[in-house]
Design an enzyme around this catalytic site. Structure first.
Site, mmCIF file in Angstrom:
data_model
loop_
_atom_site.group_PDB
_atom_site.id
_atom_site.type_symbol
_atom_site.label_atom_id
_atom_site.label_comp_id
_atom_site.label_asym_id
_atom_site.label_seq_id
_atom_site.Cartn_x
_atom_site.Cartn_y
_atom_site.Cartn_z
ATOM 1 N N THR A 129 0.856 -1.194 0.000
ATOM 2 C CA THR A 129 0.000 0.000 0.000
ATOM 3 C C THR A 129 0.891 1.243 0.000
ATOM 4 O OG1 THR A 129 -1.728 -1.199 1.142
ATOM 5 C CG2 THR A 129 -1.810 1.199 1.291
ATOM 6 N N PHE A 177 -6.702 -6.571 -1.095
ATOM 7 C CA PHE A 177 -7.851 -6.319 -0.221
ATOM 8 C C PHE A 177 -8.065 -7.499 0.722
ATOM 9 C CE2 PHE A 177 -8.775 -3.951 -4.211
ATOM 10 C CZ PHE A 177 -8.823 -2.666 -3.699
ATOM 11 N N ARG A 179 -8.279 -9.674 4.132
ATOM 12 C CA ARG A 179 -8.486 -9.528 5.573
ATOM 13 C C ARG A 179 -7.666 -10.593 6.274
ATOM 14 N NH1 ARG A 179 -14.642 -10.657 5.360
ATOM 15 N NH2 ARG A 179 -13.754 -11.928 3.717
ATOM 16 N N LEU A 275 -20.807 -2.548 10.583
ATOM 17 C CA LEU A 275 -21.622 -1.698 11.462
ATOM 18 C C LEU A 275 -21.673 -2.313 12.851
ATOM 19 C CD1 LEU A 275 -24.642 -0.646 9.208
ATOM 20 C CD2 LEU A 275 -22.689 0.739 9.915
ATOM 21 N N CYS A 285 -3.654 -2.420 9.289
ATOM 22 C CA CYS A 285 -4.089 -1.705 8.079
ATOM 23 C C CYS A 285 -4.869 -0.425 8.349
ATOM 24 C CB CYS A 285 -4.923 -2.646 7.220
ATOM 25 S SG CYS A 285 -4.050 -4.161 6.851
#
Ligand code: UGA
Length: 472
Positions: A129, A177, A179, A275, A285
């Site tokens: 990144t 991307f 996780r 949420l 990250c």
């Protein structure tokens, strides 16, 4: 083994960190021939012996399958790997500098090394990144270095017909991307593949590489691809800080964040993911990338107000359980507090920027005894915070505790027996920092339950004679 790619490529991955190791392993399982180059000798030895230095479900098994199939190998020799590679991934770290900006020294060093050693055409894919404009800068550095080597490259017979030396190394930015804990799944079934390039040749080769993956491909320029990576992480972090602020407000106004989040998530435009209110985001990250994006904005002269608030809210949210402890048991000196879950999230042993670090430090500073348990990350936290006592099970951590604070939602905590928990404790307070336990079952056995943003009367807690919750 995944379904084989009928058109295998020779790949070199520089850096056997989280991204490099998982990416290299998955591409090898598709049938490509992959060499992962790593400078750290002890890490290299571990990998060659078939062991994975990080905890990532399924990775060690897949890596050993690749090793057995002779599709994957580890090396410290970049020059040899470059002799056959068609695609080279740069997957080195870009940690935070003290001012929050991304430290690009490793990316620059690898690019310089590649430009010095290159002896055949490659597509150089930056996976690390990096700030917007970095891939353009890397391409510029490499072009200059190759220009100085043009006679040598001509003698090797590798110069393209156009004579344009930069065509030997097309620089592409292709964000990851993944996780942690779900890296293999995210690599094989990503939401999207973003390719930042304006070179048709590079794009054709990468489409060949990604042929085994069924995902939409977005092709854009390098700067936009770099921005997509930061924007995606910053937006997810924004959702979390927003829901955490909403949770704090729910607590003060008698609403319940669980229902509020469900209701919000039923709107497709909002979506129901990310949420989950709690003790704040951590990991390698979101904290790093939000700060790096702020630094990019500052350098560009832009006041990214919303992102500043996201970061500040998260720092405050990590301390939320401390204020709940004060409100409920007062002075913490001499209390015994059990921390369940120390990793920044479940299914990893990673404690980087984990809320547990802030919570444990704060509790120790206030004179509490802190006993922590985590299925994978306990030792890592003990190395970081020597004052914490590590328990070998959740039950052992809970024994004699005045309060329990759940910080990471490992599945095994959902299986704890409330009656057993209560009987082991000295006190009766349980703070569910991830809102994952069943309050009814805990309250029934006499545990004082506190979540994050939960409406106490919904939880059957203290009621006055009119049936009103005291806190409403
Ligand atoms: C994150 C992104 O999700 C990946 O898409 C990205 O590739 C990766 O960063 C990266 O840049 O390399 P990761 O840090 O592994 O992945 O973890 P997440 O699952 O996103 O969780 C981050 C943090 O947010 C955790 O501390 C988690 O507990 C917290 N979180 C997540 C919440 O507090 N609430 C939520 O609703 C979701």
């Amino acid at each position: 083994m995944h379904e084989r790619n009928g058109n295998p490529l020779s790949i070199c991955v520089v850096g056997a960190g989280y991204v490099g190791l998982t990416t290299g392993t998955v591409f090898a399982s598709f049938g490509h021939s992959v060499t992962i180059v790593e400078k750290d000798v002890s890490k290299l030895e571990t990998l060659i012996a078939g062991n994975v230095p990080i905890f990532e479900p399924g990775l060690e098994e897949l890596m050993n399958e690749d090793l057995q199939n002779e599709l994957l190998n580890f090396s410290s020799d970049l020059a040899s790997a470059l002799e056959k590679a068609q695609v080279v991934f740069v997957a080195v770290g870009t940690p935070s500098s003290p001012d929050g900006s991304a430290d690009l020294r490793a990316v620059d060093a690898v690019s310089d090394e590649i430009a010095r050693l290159l002896c055949r055409p490659i597509v150089l894919v930056i996976k690390s990144t990096v700030p917007i404009g970095t891939s353009d800068a890397v391409a510029g550095r490499i072009r200059k270095a190759l220009a100085l080597r043009s006679d040598e490259l001509a003698a090797l017979g590798v110069l393209p017909a156009s004579g344009r030396v930069e065509e030997l190394c097309e620089v592409v930015f292709c964000p990851e991307f993944l996780r942690e804990g779900k890296a293999l799944l995210d690599l094989v079934h990503p939401h999207r593949i973003v390719i930042g390039t304006e070179s048709k040749a590079a794009l054709d080769l990468l489409k060949r590489l990604f042929a085994s993956i069924d995902a939409p491909i977005l092709v854009t320029d390098r700067r936009s691809a770099e921005a997509i990576k930061y924007a995606s992480n910053a937006f997810l972090a924004t959702k979390i800080s927003f829901v955490n602020e909403m949770a704090n407000l729910c607590e003060m106004t008698g609403a319940d964040i669980i229902d509020v989040a469900v209701g919000m998530g039923m709107d497709d435009r909002i979506g129901d993911k990310f949420l989950q209110a709690g003790v704040g985001y951590g990991g390698s990250c979101f904290p790093k990338d939000t700060k790096a994006l702020l630094s990019i904005a500052e350098t560009a002269g832009y006041n990214f107000a919303i992102l500043k608030a996201v970061v500040a809210v998260n720092e405050r949210q990590k301390r939320r359980v401390i204020s709940i402890l004060h409100d409920t048991i007062g002075d913490l000196a001499g209390t015994r507090i059990a921390l369940l879950g120390l990793a920044f999230k479940p299914e990893t042993d990673d404690i980087r920027e984990a809320p547990s670090i802030v919570v444990a430090q704060e509790l120790l500073q206030q004179g509490a005894d802190v006993i922590g348990y985590d299925p994978q990350a306990a030792q890592n936290l003990a190395n970081e915070i020597p004052g914490i006592v590590i328990a070998s099970s959740a039950e052992e951590a809970i024994d004699g505790a005045d309060a329990i604070v759940l910080l990471t939602e490992w599945n095994e905590f959902l299986r704890l027996d409330p009656a057993d928990v209560k009987s082991r404790m000295r006190g009766d307070l349980l703070i569910d920092g991830r809102n994952v336990l069943d309050p009814e079952r805990l309250i029934q056995v006499g545990i004082r339950y506190r979540g994050i943003g939960r409406r106490m009367c919904n939880l059957g807690d203290v009621r006055d004679p009119e049936g009103e919750c005291e806190s409403c």
